[in-house]
Design a protein around this motif. Structure first.
Motif, PDB file in Angstrom:
ATOM      1  N   LEU A 127       0.853  -1.181   0.000  1.00 53.13           N
ATOM      2  CA  LEU A 127       0.000   0.000   0.000  1.00 53.13           C
ATOM      3  C   LEU A 127       0.891   1.233   0.000  1.00 53.13           C
ATOM      4  O   LEU A 127       1.740   1.393   0.880  1.00 53.13           O
ATOM      5  N   THR A 128       0.736   2.071  -1.019  1.00 50.95           N
ATOM      6  CA  THR A 128       1.530   3.290  -1.119  1.00 50.95           C
ATOM      7  C   THR A 128       0.625   4.466  -1.475  1.00 50.95           C
ATOM      8  O   THR A 128      -0.477   4.289  -1.991  1.00 50.95           O
ATOM      9  N   ALA A 129       1.129   5.634  -1.209  1.00 47.79           N
ATOM     10  CA  ALA A 129       0.406   6.849  -1.577  1.00 47.79           C
ATOM     11  C   ALA A 129       0.604   7.095  -3.063  1.00 47.79           C
ATOM     12  O   ALA A 129       1.699   6.921  -3.595  1.00 47.79           O
ATOM     13  N   ALA A 130      -0.462   7.489  -3.735  1.00 43.05           N
ATOM     14  CA  ALA A 130      -0.373   7.810  -5.166  1.00 43.05           C
ATOM     15  C   ALA A 130       0.029   9.270  -5.295  1.00 43.05           C
ATOM     16  O   ALA A 130      -0.673  10.157  -4.821  1.00 43.05           O
ATOM     17  N   ARG A 131       1.146   9.491  -5.883  1.00 47.95           N
ATOM     18  CA  ARG A 131       1.592  10.862  -6.168  1.00 47.95           C
ATOM     19  C   ARG A 131       1.159  11.153  -7.589  1.00 47.95           C
ATOM     20  O   ARG A 131       1.643  10.532  -8.532  1.00 47.95           O
ATOM     21  N   LYS A 132       0.212  12.056  -7.743  1.00 44.73           N
ATOM     22  CA  LYS A 132      -0.435  12.282  -9.037  1.00 44.73           C
ATOM     23  C   LYS A 132       0.555  12.530 -10.161  1.00 44.73           C
ATOM     24  O   LYS A 132       0.446  11.956 -11.233  1.00 44.73           O
ATOM     25  N   GLU A 133       1.551  13.356  -9.924  1.00 46.22           N
ATOM     26  CA  GLU A 133       2.519  13.665 -10.985  1.00 46.22           C
ATOM     27  C   GLU A 133       3.332  12.424 -11.335  1.00 46.22           C
ATOM     28  O   GLU A 133       3.545  12.107 -12.499  1.00 46.22           O
ATOM     29  N   GLU A 134       3.783  11.712 -10.315  1.00 49.41           N
ATOM     30  CA  GLU A 134       4.593  10.520 -10.527  1.00 49.41           C
ATOM     31  C   GLU A 134       3.767   9.427 -11.210  1.00 49.41           C
ATOM     32  O   GLU A 134       4.230   8.779 -12.142  1.00 49.41           O
ATOM     33  N   PHE A 135       2.536   9.233 -10.753  1.00 49.54           N
ATOM     34  CA  PHE A 135       1.667   8.211 -11.322  1.00 49.54           C
ATOM     35  C   PHE A 135       1.365   8.519 -12.784  1.00 49.54           C
ATOM     36  O   PHE A 135       1.407   7.626 -13.639  1.00 49.54           O
ATOM     37  N   ALA A 136       1.077   9.778 -13.099  1.00 47.96           N
ATOM     38  CA  ALA A 136       0.779  10.163 -14.475  1.00 47.96           C
ATOM     39  C   ALA A 136       1.981   9.898 -15.381  1.00 47.96           C
ATOM     40  O   ALA A 136       1.827   9.402 -16.498  1.00 47.96           O
ATOM     41  N   THR A 137       3.172  10.191 -14.895  1.00 46.76           N
ATOM     42  CA  THR A 137       4.392   9.939 -15.666  1.00 46.76           C
ATOM     43  C   THR A 137       4.585   8.447 -15.897  1.00 46.76           C
ATOM     44  O   THR A 137       4.910   8.018 -17.003  1.00 46.76           O
ATOM     45  N   GLN A 138       4.367   7.648 -14.856  1.00 47.98           N
ATOM     46  CA  GLN A 138       4.517   6.196 -14.983  1.00 47.98           C
ATOM     47  C   GLN A 138       3.508   5.620 -15.962  1.00 47.98           C
ATOM     48  O   GLN A 138       3.846   4.748 -16.767  1.00 47.98           O
ATOM     49  N   MET A 139       2.276   6.099 -15.906  1.00 49.60           N
ATOM     50  CA  MET A 139       1.245   5.600 -16.816  1.00 49.60           C
ATOM     51  C   MET A 139       1.560   5.982 -18.261  1.00 49.60           C
ATOM     52  O   MET A 139       1.368   5.181 -19.176  1.00 49.60           O
ATOM     53  N   LYS A 140       2.051   7.191 -18.477  1.00 49.02           N
ATOM     54  CA  LYS A 140       2.409   7.628 -19.828  1.00 49.02           C
ATOM     55  C   LYS A 140       3.531   6.750 -20.374  1.00 49.02           C
ATOM     56  O   LYS A 140       3.498   6.333 -21.529  1.00 49.02           O
ATOM     57  N   THR A 141       4.518   6.456 -19.534  1.00 48.18           N
ATOM     58  CA  THR A 141       5.625   5.593 -19.941  1.00 48.18           C
ATOM     59  C   THR A 141       5.122   4.187 -20.266  1.00 48.18           C
ATOM     60  O   THR A 141       5.498   3.602 -21.291  1.00 48.18           O
ATOM     61  N   ALA A 142       4.257   3.643 -19.413  1.00 49.45           N
ATOM     62  CA  ALA A 142       3.704   2.303 -19.641  1.00 49.45           C
ATOM     63  C   ALA A 142       2.895   2.250 -20.933  1.00 49.45           C
ATOM     64  O   ALA A 142       3.022   1.303 -21.720  1.00 49.45           O
ATOM     65  N   GLU A 143       2.077   3.261 -21.167  1.00 47.80           N
ATOM     66  CA  GLU A 143       1.276   3.299 -22.396  1.00 47.80           C
ATOM     67  C   GLU A 143       2.167   3.368 -23.629  1.00 47.80           C
ATOM     68  O   GLU A 143       1.883   2.728 -24.646  1.00 47.80           O
ATOM     69  N   ASP A 144       3.262   4.106 -23.552  1.00 48.66           N
ATOM     70  CA  ASP A 144       4.205   4.204 -24.671  1.00 48.66           C
ATOM     71  C   ASP A 144       4.852   2.844 -24.942  1.00 48.66           C
ATOM     72  O   ASP A 144       4.955   2.416 -26.089  1.00 48.66           O
ATOM     73  N   ILE A 145       5.264   2.166 -23.869  1.00 52.11           N
ATOM     74  CA  ILE A 145       5.882   0.838 -24.020  1.00 52.11           C
ATOM     75  C   ILE A 145       4.880  -0.146 -24.615  1.00 52.11           C
ATOM     76  O   ILE A 145       5.212  -0.909 -25.527  1.00 52.11           O
ATOM     77  N   ILE A 146       3.643  -0.127 -24.123  1.00 53.98           N
ATOM     78  CA  ILE A 146       2.611  -1.030 -24.635  1.00 53.98           C
ATOM     79  C   ILE A 146       2.356  -0.764 -26.111  1.00 53.98           C
ATOM     80  O   ILE A 146       2.218  -1.693 -26.909  1.00 53.98           O
ATOM     81  N   ARG A 147       2.317   0.495 -26.496  1.00 53.89           N
ATOM     82  CA  ARG A 147       2.069   0.848 -27.896  1.00 53.89           C
ATOM     83  C   ARG A 147       3.227   0.375 -28.787  1.00 53.89           C
ATOM     84  O   ARG A 147       3.016  -0.220 -29.834  1.00 53.89           O
ATOM     85  N   ARG A 148       4.460   0.593 -28.344  1.00 58.63           N
ATOM     86  CA  ARG A 148       5.621   0.221 -29.164  1.00 58.63           C
ATOM     87  C   ARG A 148       5.833  -1.286 -29.244  1.00 58.63           C
ATOM     88  O   ARG A 148       6.305  -1.797 -30.254  1.00 58.63           O
TER      89      ARG A 148
END
Length: 77
Positions: free
Chosen positions: A46-67
């Motif tokens: 269980l961790t705190a969601a840091r909105k900026e960090e989470f958004a960056t991680q999701m963008k990176t994951a979506e890019d990897i999934i797309r490529r």
């Protein structure tokens, strides 16, 4: 820190009440978002969601999934 938490009925769901020391450790307050993830040992984390960090991680994951869509599809078989 080891804290025993009890599940409580909240409407049609179940929830837990986090004690003050857990909130302090997580550095969260009312309205913040927590993230529950799988831990390597088979438990959960269980961790705190840091909105900026989470958004960056999701963008990176979506890019990897797309490529690597085809590779990931093959690995999922």
């Amino acid at each position: 820190m080891v804290v025993e938490l009890k599940l409580r009925k909240i409407g049609n769901s179940l929830g837990v009440i986090l004690p003050k020391e857990a909130l302090t450790k997580l550095q969260v307050q009312d309205g913040d978002t927590l993230v529950l993830t799988d831990a390597p040992d088979g438990g959960v984390r269980l961790t705190a969601a840091r909105k900026e960090e989470f958004a960056t991680q999701m963008k990176t994951a979506e890019d990897i999934i797309r490529r690597y869509r085809n590779t990931l599809t093959e690995l999922a078989k």
